[in-house]
Motif scaffolding. Structure first.
Motif, PDB file in Angstrom:
ATOM      1  N   ILE A 151      -2.047   0.707  -4.859  1.00  0.00           N
ATOM      2  CA  ILE A 151      -1.923  -0.589  -4.193  1.00  0.00           C
ATOM      3  C   ILE A 151      -1.413  -1.595  -5.209  1.00  0.00           C
ATOM      4  CG2 ILE A 151      -3.156  -2.468  -3.056  1.00  0.00           C
ATOM      5  CD1 ILE A 151      -5.073  -0.505  -1.907  1.00  0.00           C
ATOM      6  N   VAL A 175      -9.162  -3.160   1.281  1.00  0.00           N
ATOM      7  CA  VAL A 175      -8.195  -3.723   0.338  1.00  0.00           C
ATOM      8  C   VAL A 175      -8.736  -4.941  -0.396  1.00  0.00           C
ATOM      9  CG1 VAL A 175      -5.889  -4.697   0.084  1.00  0.00           C
ATOM     10  CG2 VAL A 175      -6.279  -2.841   1.710  1.00  0.00           C
ATOM     11  N   ILE A 202       0.867  -1.182   0.000  1.00  0.00           N
ATOM     12  CA  ILE A 202       0.000   0.000   0.000  1.00  0.00           C
ATOM     13  C   ILE A 202       0.903   1.232   0.000  1.00  0.00           C
ATOM     14  CG2 ILE A 202      -1.814   1.256   1.210  1.00  0.00           C
ATOM     15  CD1 ILE A 202      -2.750  -1.331   2.427  1.00  0.00           C
TER      16      ILE A 202
END
Length: 820
Positions: free
Chosen positions: A58, A143, A51
């Motif tokens: 990402i 994520v 990240i």
């Protein structure tokens, strides 16, 4: 899985992230049991995630090779930005500013949370439970949902599936083994209970009163269950006896005798249990009978103590079985997530593995959707909080009323359109005089507009010899049977005002509503909810409004592709490596050949005029500047057509539109096309055929370079919210810019001309329906654009695509009639 984070140039590695036993999300020593683990199957597939807060990006990697192991084995002090950046430089790119999430509040929260984690990891122990929980929340909420897998990851998915199925089989065996142990324990406890009832004086109130209360309560509960089971057993035996009672068969008589004996045994056991039950109840609930009744409770016997211990062990077994069943359910959800991902990778080539709306406006209800109401309350994002606020009666009623009103307006516009557009089959067709009236009305409206533009100083110019009059004008084609553009814009204005009003009202429910741009973030979240209800209807309305206009243009492009793309070869040559390179010495030969009627090359276009016009337009309005540049290029192209002669267009037309040539009865063999090519020599025909084949290779290479543009267009068709559609338009423009910068063979800098030229060629390649949808949705976004989104990169993308469409429409107006 390893997690690396970067903030302000500093790199940290978080504690190990795992899915323990394929069902428990774990970070370090922290285990989270409040969330559904299905989405965490990605942790079994991914090797590492990076990240990058500094670049808002990402990266993820599924490769567990030597390089990965070397990186993961480094000490924290040895982790440098160069080492980590080099490792992830060629890894999968999940998202970032390249995908234009700059207006997404969830992405803002993602990187803000990541920055805070980096600060705390450098100050406290990595195993701190609070930090581990924050990391787990970051991975689960922000994520993992946006990580997708492609066909190249299929072998890793199959490996994860095998591992999950192994745990699934293991849990099933444990359930079977534990259940068998429980049944054996219950049988042993039942025998012990029968023995206690036989040996004890449970028909005596005095004896029962001396027993321990805990033992009596446990025994009473079991006796009640036994009575229910025995009564069911007696009913079965009684039916069996009824059937065999009148039989004279010796076998039946023997079976009947045996059934009666068993019934008698059960009856005695039931009677014994009923007596014990009543006496125990009398003792445990004695207060209302004899007030002076005193109990002398004796010490708990070994037999009774063993009975209670066995009962506790059975309860533990029941708890274990229940936990194992829950574990099996969770592992099954993880397995189903992997199977669905594999299925979608095989069919679509990619999969996010969670609730993605696959069709245009259908909500897919995946049970492993991590963004549903299964998150802990303190994990909810701003989007979820806005949904909770919308559940209030006043706001919910206002939201529902507005949606219904807009839907009703869209339905009425659709009915009005049907009234003027399609005529039912049972009605007679329009007469010839009525069709002429409609045509005259449309043409006269165009003439009036033309005379107004000239301030009435002169009359419309007479017909030019050799050019046919337009069959219909914009007025007659685009108005009759189409939804009014004014009505569309009015609805969009109502929607924009409503969203802003609701965003301001909802933001008042939050304590931090005074933060900068907070109302804009709420605007984005609320618009997503509203789009689920209205976007389908609005897209239909806009598509109906622009349908005749776009289909007319698409049909004209199909019939007149050469007249629009007379600079096509020069554009293709900019971005492809081919043997068709320009040679300065060949230009004079080509012009001479054009004068003789044998043009093999298109003249090299000049760029001085275009560059000068581009410099002059720097401080003018963007849209008008781009249109003016396109007009200059168009005029230069028309001049070059006059120099080169008509045969170049004929050759390219033969290649681009073979079906048209065939339908007119003209042979289509690449070397001859009617009488115009009768004078060509055999060598000239061969050279012309070679030129067309090489041009075909140029086109194939060109459209291969920009094939991702069409993939983004397909994504736009299924996007639901305003901002998701807006993001696809911006990505489409940026995709073209990146490919131009990467593949252009010239050394000149990228300019607006290059972008628009390529964009025009790509738009011409679209199917009519997609051509319509893209243009209709483009206008919808322009009309829905909020004030805070204007003037940024997204607004520029809308303007750029709009100018490209406008150029094609203007070409249609200037060259409406195909060549005879």
């Amino acid at each position: 899985m390893y997690l690396y984070l970067r903030s302000e140039g500093r790199i940290v590695r978080a504690p190990i992230v795992t899915l323990k036993d394929c069902l428990r999300p774990t970070v370090g020593q922290y285990v989270e049991a409040r969330i559904e683990p299905a989405l965490w199957y990605k942790v079994l597939i991914l090797d590492s995630i990076f990240i990058d807060c500094d670049h808002r990006a990402i990266h993820c990697s599924c490769d567990s090779d030597e390089n990965a192991r070397a990186l993961h084995s480094l000490e924290p002090a040895a982790l440098t930005l160069e080492v980590v950046a080099e490792f992830f430089s060629d890894k999968d790119y999940t998202f970032g500013d390249g995908h234009f999430y700059d207006f997404d509040p969830n992405v803002d929260d993602l990187f803000e949370t990541s920055r805070n984690i980096v600060i705390h990891l450098r100050c406290v122990d990595n195993e701190d439970m609070i930090i581990c929980e924050e990391i787990l929340k970051l991975i689960h909420v922000f994520v993992l949902p946006d990580i997708r897998f492609l066909l190249k990851h299929r072998h890793v998915l199959l490996k994860a599936k095998t591992e999950i199925e192994m745990y699934h089989v293991h849990v099933e065996k444990r359930i079977e083994h534990t259940d068998e142990t429980k049944r054996n324990s219950e049988k042993a406890l039942r025998r012990r209970r029968e023995q206690i009832l036989k040996t004890g004086q449970f028909d005596s109130q005095k004896y029962v009163s001396t027993l321990n209360d805990d033992f009596l309560q446990i025994l009473l509960k079991h006796i009640c269950k036994d009575i229910i089971l025995w009564n069911e057993y007696l009913e079965v035996k009684q039916k069996e006896i009824q059937q065999l009672r009148d039989s004279a068969n010796e076998t039946d008589i023997h079976v009947l005798s045996k059934a009666r004996s068993e019934r008698e045994i059960v009856v005695k056991a039931v009677n014994r249990s009923i007596i014990a039950r009543e006496e125990i109840k009398n003792v445990l609930g004695r207060s209302h009978v004899k007030r002076k009744f005193r109990r002398q409770i004796s010490r708990l016997s070994d037999e009774h103590s063993a009975y209670m211990n066995e009962t506790k062990s059975i309860d533990k077994l029941n708890g274990s079985i229940r936990d194992l069943i829950y574990s099996k359910i969770k592992i099954s959800s993880v397995r189903e997530a992997v199977l669905l991902t594999i299925q979608e990778v095989d069919s679509d080539g990619k999969s996010y593995g969670f609730n993605i709306k696959k069709s245009a406006f259908e909500n897919e209800t995946d049970f492993f959707d991590s963004r549903a109401s299964k998150l802990p309350k303190d994990w909810t994002t701003l989007d979820e909080q806005v949904k909770d606020v919308l559940n209030k009666v006043s706001l919910k009623s206002k939201y529902a009323t507005f949606c219904e009103r807009i839907k009703d307006q869209c339905r009425r516009l659709g009915k009005d359109k049907e009234l003027f557009a399609g005529r039912p089959s049972f009605l007679e067709p329009l007469t010839k005089s009525m069709e002429e009236l409609i045509t005259r009305t449309g043409n006269s409206s165009v003439d009036r507009r033309a005379s107004k533009s000239r301030n009435g100083s002169c009359k419309p110019s007479p017909e030019i010899i050799g050019v046919e009059k337009r069959k219909q004008s914009f007025s007659s084609i685009w108005s009759m049977g189409s939804i009014s553009k004014t009505d569309c814009q009015r609805i969009c204005k109502d929607i924009s005002n409503h969203i802003m009003e609701m965003a301001e009202e909802i933001s008042k429910e939050f304590p931090h509503s005074q933060q900068n741009n907070f109302v804009n973030k709420v605007y984005v979240c609320y618009e997503q909810n509203l789009a689920d209800e209205l976007m389908r209807d609005m897209c239909d309305v806009y598509e109906q409004s622009y349908k005749a206009q776009c289909f007319s243009l698409a049909d004209w492009l199909k019939r007149n592709s050469v007249s629009v793309g007379n600079l096509e070869e020069e554009i293709l040559r900019k971005f492809t490596c081919s043997s068709l390179d320009y040679d300065d010495d060949d230009d004079e030969d080509e012009i001479a050949a054009g004068e003789k009627g044998n043009t093999r090359r298109m003249a090299k276009p000049t760029e001085d005029t275009t560059d000068a016009k581009l410099q002059c337009a720097q401080h003018e309005d963007l849209v008008q500047s781009l249109i003016r540049i396109l007009d200059v290029s168009m005029k230069e192209a028309e001049q070059e057509r006059c120099v080169c002669g008509p045969q170049t267009d004929e050759i390219m037309s033969q290649y681009l539109e073979p079906s048209i040539a065939s339908s007119n009865g003209v042979p289509n063999n690449g070397c001859a096309r009617g009488e115009e090519y009768a004078a060509l020599s055999e060598n000239d025909c061969l050279e012309t055929h070679t030129y067309v084949n090489e041009l075909d290779l140029l086109r194939r290479e060109f459209y291969t370079i920009f094939k991702h543009f069409y993939e983004i267009v397909d994504e736009e068709q299924v996007a639901v919210s305003y901002f998701s559609k807006l993001r696809t338009f911006t990505r489409a423009v940026k995709c073209i810019e990146e490919q131009i910068s990467k593949h252009q063979t010239t050394t000149t800098d990228l300019c607006a001309d290059d972008l628009l030229d390529v964009l025009i060629l790509l738009l011409r390649k679209l199917e009519p329906q997609k051509f319509l949808q893209l243009y209709a949705h483009l206008n919808l976004l322009i009309h829905l654009s909020p004030q805070f989104m204007q003037g940024n990169a997204h607004d520029y993308s809308l303007v750029t695509i709009s100018v490209a469409y406008q150029y094609l429409f203007e070409q249609q107006l200037l060259n409406k009639t195909p060549k005879s």
